[in-house]
Design a protein around this motif. Structure first.
Motif, short mmCIF file in Angstrom:
data_model
loop_
_atom_site.label_atom_id
_atom_site.label_comp_id
_atom_site.label_asym_id
_atom_site.label_seq_id
_atom_site.Cartn_x
_atom_site.Cartn_y
_atom_site.Cartn_z
N LEU A 61 0.65 -1.32 0.16
CA LEU A 61 -0.25 -0.07 0.01
C LEU A 61 0.53 1.60 -0.09
CD1 LEU A 61 -3.17 -0.40 2.61
CD2 LEU A 61 -2.92 -1.20 -0.22
N HIS A 62 1.92 1.64 0.44
CA HIS A 62 2.87 2.06 0.63
C HIS A 62 3.12 2.31 -1.18
CE1 HIS A 62 6.20 5.51 2.00
NE2 HIS A 62 6.49 4.81 1.29
N GLY A 64 4.54 5.01 9.79
CA GLY A 64 6.48 4.74 9.74
C GLY A 64 7.14 5.44 8.44
N PHE A 65 6.56 4.51 7.50
CA PHE A 65 7.22 4.86 6.25
C PHE A 65 6.64 6.53 5.82
CE2 PHE A 65 6.17 0.28 4.54
CZ PHE A 65 7.29 0.17 4.96
N PHE A 123 13.09 3.80 -0.25
CA PHE A 123 12.65 3.15 0.77
C PHE A 123 13.71 1.89 1.66
CE2 PHE A 123 10.99 -1.51 1.99
CZ PHE A 123 9.75 -1.40 1.94
N SER A 124 14.47 1.95 0.83
CA SER A 124 14.97 0.86 2.11
C SER A 124 16.57 1.12 3.10
CB SER A 124 16.42 -0.34 1.16
OG SER A 124 17.09 0.26 0.60
N LYS A 125 16.77 2.39 2.41
CA LYS A 125 17.65 3.49 3.08
C LYS A 125 17.21 4.46 3.85
CE LYS A 125 21.63 1.31 1.11
NZ LYS A 125 22.68 0.60 2.43
N VAL A 126 15.69 4.28 4.42
CA VAL A 126 15.23 5.89 4.65
C VAL A 126 14.07 5.53 5.42
CG1 VAL A 126 13.84 8.82 4.62
CG2 VAL A 126 16.40 8.64 2.87
N GLN A 127 12.84 4.88 4.21
CA GLN A 127 11.59 5.28 4.88
C GLN A 127 11.35 4.01 5.69
OE1 GLN A 127 9.70 4.79 0.94
NE2 GLN A 127 8.73 6.93 1.32
N PHE A 128 11.71 2.67 5.09
CA PHE A 128 11.96 1.78 5.68
C PHE A 128 13.16 1.22 6.91
CE2 PHE A 128 13.70 -3.21 7.25
CZ PHE A 128 12.75 -3.15 7.43
N PRO A 188 11.18 2.04 14.05
CA PRO A 188 10.23 1.84 15.64
C PRO A 188 8.74 1.72 15.85
CG PRO A 188 11.93 3.44 15.34
CD PRO A 188 11.81 2.60 14.28
N PRO A 189 7.79 2.62 14.96
CA PRO A 189 6.28 2.04 15.28
C PRO A 189 6.10 0.16 14.78
CG PRO A 189 7.15 4.02 13.49
CD PRO A 189 8.70 3.32 14.11
N LEU A 190 7.39 -0.04 13.98
CA LEU A 190 6.71 -1.70 13.14
C LEU A 190 6.59 -2.20 14.77
CD1 LEU A 190 6.63 -4.47 11.66
CD2 LEU A 190 8.93 -3.81 11.43
#
Length: 253
Positions: A82-83, A141-142, A164-169, A174-176
């Motif tokens: 969805l993101h 979080g994303f 996505f892999s370096k910033v968003q994930f 923490p939210p995950l």
């Protein structure tokens, strides 16, 4: 204040005081054991006849852990898709909310009709309970990744995967784990509820049989076990969170 592990003495003292007051009131007013047994009677029954419910504990733990793992996996996949596909998020997000507005206790009989009394409907119930907190936490979080850093990465020519892999994930870790902690506590209760539908063993079965026999002390044993299992799963997620986030930070250095 001195601390016992990561837990202060205050909660332990309050818990002990609660049991003391409970014990005193049960003795003072001579409350019948079938109505409200004293804590000493409950603990005595637990230590004396532990062999009666130990197999049930193992069954519930396996069911809760399986449902939590499956729910976490599905929640992670849904949130990621969805993101990465905003139009899909706009179309499906309302249905995520709707999925949590249908009471599990109402949906459970339908699952029994569709899938029988086996393992599958129980697993579906726990998955439905667990996936939602993880999905919502990850999406937040994303979305809340630092805009300056996202802009910098885009200006540097980073691909969508790199962004996505370096910033968003990493920002969503923490939210995950917050979502995982909530789901971990829900998974045990979801397992117990699913066992009420019809199972050969489990804490839900033990609780139902004890209630039917007016063994209130054993009902309280089941309640205490549910609380303890929820706290253990929560603690395991917390430990995993510290390990993973520490590893992620070291990897960024």
């Amino acid at each position: 204040m001195k601390r016992f592990g990561n837990i202060g003495w205050s909660p332990i003292a309050v818990l002990l005081l609660f049991f003391m007051v409970w014990e005193g009131l049960a003795s003072l007013f001579e409350i019948p054991a079938w109505l409200l047994p004293a804590p000493t009677a409950i603990f005595k029954e637990a230590f004396t006849n532990y062999q009666l419910f130990l197999p049930d504990v193992g069954s519930t733990v396996m069911l809760a852990a399986s449902g939590l793992l499956l729910g976490a996996s599905i929640g992670f996949i849904i949130a990621t898709v969805l993101h990465l596909v905003p139009p899909l998020r706009m179309a499906l997000y309302p249905f995520l909310i709707i999925s949590q507005n249908v009471p599990i206790i109402v949906l459970a009989p339908l699952l029994v009709i569709w899938f029988g009394f086996g393992y599958l409907p129980k697993l579906i119930i726990i998955t439905l309970v667990c996936f939602f907190p993880i999905t919502i936490a990850l999406l937040d979080g994303f979305r809340n990744a630092p805009r300056e850093l996202v802009h910098y990465m885009k200006m540097s020519g980073a691909t969508s995967f790199q962004l996505f892999s370096k910033v968003q994930f990493p920002n969503a870790l923490p939210p995950l784990f917050s979502g995982l902690k909530i789901s971990a506590t829900y998974s045990v209760m979801g397992a117990v509820i699913s066992e009420w539908l019809g199972a050969e063993k489990g804490i839900g079965v033990f609780m139902t049989l004890s209630s039917s026999a007016f063994r209130t002390d054993r009902v309280f044993i089941a309640i205490f076990i549910i609380v303890i299992l929820s706290m253990l799963l929560y603690s395991l997620i917390t430990l995993l969170e510290k390990t993973v986030i520490k590893w992620a930070r070291e990897g960024d250095q």
